[in-house]
Design a protein around this motif. Sequence first.
Motif, short mmCIF file in Angstrom:
data_model
loop_
_atom_site.label_atom_id
_atom_site.label_comp_id
_atom_site.label_asym_id
_atom_site.label_seq_id
_atom_site.Cartn_x
_atom_site.Cartn_y
_atom_site.Cartn_z
N CYS A 250 11.00 11.15 0.98
CA CYS A 250 10.97 9.77 0.52
C CYS A 250 10.06 9.62 -0.68
CB CYS A 250 10.50 8.87 1.67
SG CYS A 250 10.46 7.11 1.29
N LEU A 251 10.50 8.86 -1.68
CA LEU A 251 9.70 8.52 -2.85
C LEU A 251 9.53 6.99 -2.88
CD1 LEU A 251 11.02 11.36 -3.51
CD2 LEU A 251 10.82 10.73 -5.91
N PRO A 252 8.65 6.46 -2.04
CA PRO A 252 8.59 5.01 -1.84
C PRO A 252 7.84 4.28 -2.95
CG PRO A 252 6.91 6.06 -0.51
CD PRO A 252 7.66 7.17 -1.20
N THR A 253 8.20 3.03 -3.11
CA THR A 253 7.45 2.12 -3.99
C THR A 253 7.04 0.90 -3.19
OG1 THR A 253 9.55 1.16 -4.73
CG2 THR A 253 8.58 2.86 -6.13
N SER A 254 6.32 0.00 -3.83
CA SER A 254 5.74 -1.15 -3.13
C SER A 254 6.82 -1.96 -2.41
CB SER A 254 4.99 -2.05 -4.11
OG SER A 254 5.86 -2.54 -5.10
N GLY A 255 6.49 -2.36 -1.22
CA GLY A 255 7.41 -3.14 -0.41
C GLY A 255 8.15 -2.32 0.63
N TYR A 256 8.13 -0.99 0.49
CA TYR A 256 8.81 -0.15 1.47
C TYR A 256 8.06 -0.22 2.80
CZ TYR A 256 10.75 3.96 3.79
OH TYR A 256 11.34 4.81 4.70
N GLU A 257 8.81 -0.44 3.88
CA GLU A 257 8.21 -0.55 5.20
C GLU A 257 8.88 0.42 6.15
OE1 GLU A 257 8.81 -4.63 6.24
OE2 GLU A 257 7.07 -5.34 5.10
N GLN A 258 8.08 1.00 7.04
CA GLN A 258 8.63 1.86 8.07
C GLN A 258 7.86 1.64 9.37
OE1 GLN A 258 10.03 5.70 7.07
NE2 GLN A 258 9.40 6.63 9.00
N ARG A 259 8.61 1.44 10.43
CA ARG A 259 8.01 1.30 11.74
C ARG A 259 8.07 2.63 12.46
NH1 ARG A 259 7.13 -3.96 13.27
NH2 ARG A 259 7.04 -3.40 15.47
N ILE A 260 6.98 2.98 13.14
CA ILE A 260 6.91 4.18 13.95
C ILE A 260 6.62 3.74 15.38
CG2 ILE A 260 5.85 6.43 14.28
CD1 ILE A 260 4.96 6.37 11.41
N GLY A 261 7.55 3.98 16.26
CA GLY A 261 7.40 3.46 17.61
C GLY A 261 7.59 1.96 17.63
N SER B 184 4.01 0.16 -7.84
CA SER B 184 5.09 -0.79 -8.06
C SER B 184 6.27 -0.10 -8.74
CB SER B 184 4.60 -1.94 -8.95
OG SER B 184 4.33 -1.45 -10.26
N VAL B 185 7.40 -0.74 -8.70
CA VAL B 185 8.59 -0.20 -9.38
C VAL B 185 8.32 -0.11 -10.88
CG1 VAL B 185 11.01 -0.60 -9.92
CG2 VAL B 185 10.17 -1.02 -7.61
N VAL C 1 -5.27 -0.82 -12.76
CA VAL C 1 -3.94 -1.10 -13.33
C VAL C 1 -2.92 -1.26 -12.22
CG1 VAL C 1 -2.06 -0.11 -14.68
CG2 VAL C 1 -4.40 -0.01 -15.56
N SER C 2 -2.99 -0.38 -11.24
CA SER C 2 -2.06 -0.45 -10.11
C SER C 2 -2.38 -1.63 -9.21
CB SER C 2 -2.12 0.86 -9.32
OG SER C 2 -1.23 0.82 -8.22
N TRP C 3 -3.67 -1.85 -8.92
CA TRP C 3 -4.04 -2.95 -8.03
C TRP C 3 -3.70 -4.31 -8.62
CZ3 TRP C 3 -4.51 -1.88 -3.24
CH2 TRP C 3 -5.06 -0.66 -2.82
N ALA C 4 -3.71 -4.43 -9.94
CA ALA C 4 -3.33 -5.70 -10.57
C ALA C 4 -1.89 -6.08 -10.20
CB ALA C 4 -3.48 -5.61 -12.09
N GLN C 5 -1.02 -5.08 -10.14
CA GLN C 5 0.36 -5.36 -9.77
C GLN C 5 0.48 -5.60 -8.27
OE1 GLN C 5 3.45 -3.26 -11.76
NE2 GLN C 5 2.15 -2.60 -13.44
N VAL C 6 -0.34 -4.90 -7.49
CA VAL C 6 -0.35 -5.14 -6.04
C VAL C 6 -0.73 -6.59 -5.75
CG1 VAL C 6 -1.51 -4.57 -3.88
CG2 VAL C 6 -0.87 -2.74 -5.46
N GLU C 7 -1.76 -7.09 -6.44
CA GLU C 7 -2.23 -8.44 -6.18
C GLU C 7 -1.18 -9.49 -6.56
OE1 GLU C 7 -6.42 -9.51 -6.56
OE2 GLU C 7 -6.66 -7.68 -7.73
N THR C 8 -0.29 -9.14 -7.48
CA THR C 8 0.80 -10.05 -7.84
C THR C 8 1.94 -9.97 -6.83
OG1 THR C 8 0.29 -9.84 -10.20
CG2 THR C 8 2.50 -10.61 -9.63
N GLU C 9 2.28 -8.77 -6.42
CA GLU C 9 3.42 -8.58 -5.53
C GLU C 9 3.12 -8.94 -4.08
OE1 GLU C 9 4.72 -4.56 -6.14
OE2 GLU C 9 5.73 -5.06 -8.01
N PHE C 10 1.83 -8.92 -3.70
CA PHE C 10 1.44 -9.27 -2.34
C PHE C 10 0.48 -10.45 -2.42
CE2 PHE C 10 2.83 -4.94 -2.24
CZ PHE C 10 3.51 -4.81 -1.04
N PRO C 11 1.01 -11.67 -2.54
CA PRO C 11 0.17 -12.84 -2.85
C PRO C 11 -0.65 -13.31 -1.67
CG PRO C 11 2.43 -13.51 -2.47
CD PRO C 11 2.43 -12.02 -2.43
N ARG C 12 -1.59 -14.18 -1.98
CA ARG C 12 -2.39 -14.88 -0.97
C ARG C 12 -1.64 -16.14 -0.58
NH1 ARG C 12 -6.58 -15.55 -3.86
NH2 ARG C 12 -8.00 -13.92 -3.10
#
Length: 394
Positions: A156-167, A178-179, A235-246
């Motif tokens: 897997c080559l995941p980007t932000s937003g990818y979710e996986q449940r284990i159990g 981010s993409v 640089v990466s966290w700036a996009q994280v803070e936009t894509e995962f809002p408060r």
Amino acid sequence: MILEGNVAAMTRSSPTTLSDFETIAGLSERSDFISDIKSTDLVYFLLDVGNGDAQILLLPEQYGRRAVVVVDVARFKMVDRLIRALSDTPLLRDWNGEIEIAIATHPHRDHIYGMAKLLSSYRVREFWEPGCPLPSQSYFDMCTTIEDRRHITGHCLPTSGYEQRIGDLVQLTVVAPSVALKHRFEERGFDVNNSSIALLVEYPKMQVAQLGKRRHDYSHRRGNRLLLGADAQTVSWAQVETEFPRLSSGDYLKADVFKVPHHGSKHGVNLELVERVSPKFSLISCASGGGRHNFPHGVTQEILREARYAIAVKGGPRPTDHELGIHQTSDRYLNGEDMNEPLGTIAVVVGRALNDLALWRLRDDENQINLQRAVCLSSTAVASEMVSRRTFER
């Protein structure tokens, strides 16, 4: 010096809190790491590998077995040794030797040097990496091993937003890269650190519960969270803070445990990010003495302290790092013979109840590991609010 604080939310017996480590040797007689862990607990390990990363997640038991997730392998010897030690205890006694997911957060040597050896030594169901190429021997060895290992059923080559449940109750959410950053991986001058897979681990993460004849939606109810920052930089966290809002219902990035990015580099965090995460425990993987890059940088340490216990406006004294839940893998202590000994690998035991967290130090080193030497250093002595204005009593 023993402190008492706001630990009412914790469901375990309250552990001893130390502001220094001069009396730690006596704790080993009163602490039992293995017996303290319940079958429903998730256990996170941040190994003491110097200025590199190696992390292991033991997931709660399901059908009598725990799944194992490995995040980065700076040094295979240390990872393999801990897994073998755990296999001799009830925690992994019935383990089938299979790693559920192995994650190479990014292709730098201090994160993947031992990954090829791990992939060739254990059965691995899934392998994750960002897909950022790097012309290095460690990267080539890892890629070659992946191609040769037929037991790896998923790559897997995941980007932000990818979710996986284990159990049933553990969810992994990729928050970076981010993409937009992924499209820049081969751009000249791109900082490979910003290709890092930053991972949010949540437990318990419930969806729907059947209570009698009624079904209840728990999908928006928050569990205990660990945010593993790899080497992602601002640089990466700036996009994280936009894509995962408060949001009014809660902050996507709020976490109980924060594996501080890039060994505490000054480029890994800013104050706003740490205030949003608002961790109870901030964990730094770094070498004793700082190593070549002098990690963790002083500005990062001050950011972690200010986010946990703000004094910038009104001034005043601040509790010690360990009272604030800030821990480094390179931490050392003085025993009764005045020997400077390492506290070593950090382990966080995460229970099913909200805020049920206990932090342990394995007191291992380059040459030995003995889980019976582990001591509990949990501390929620500072009020759970991010900024506390009350008097801190010693």
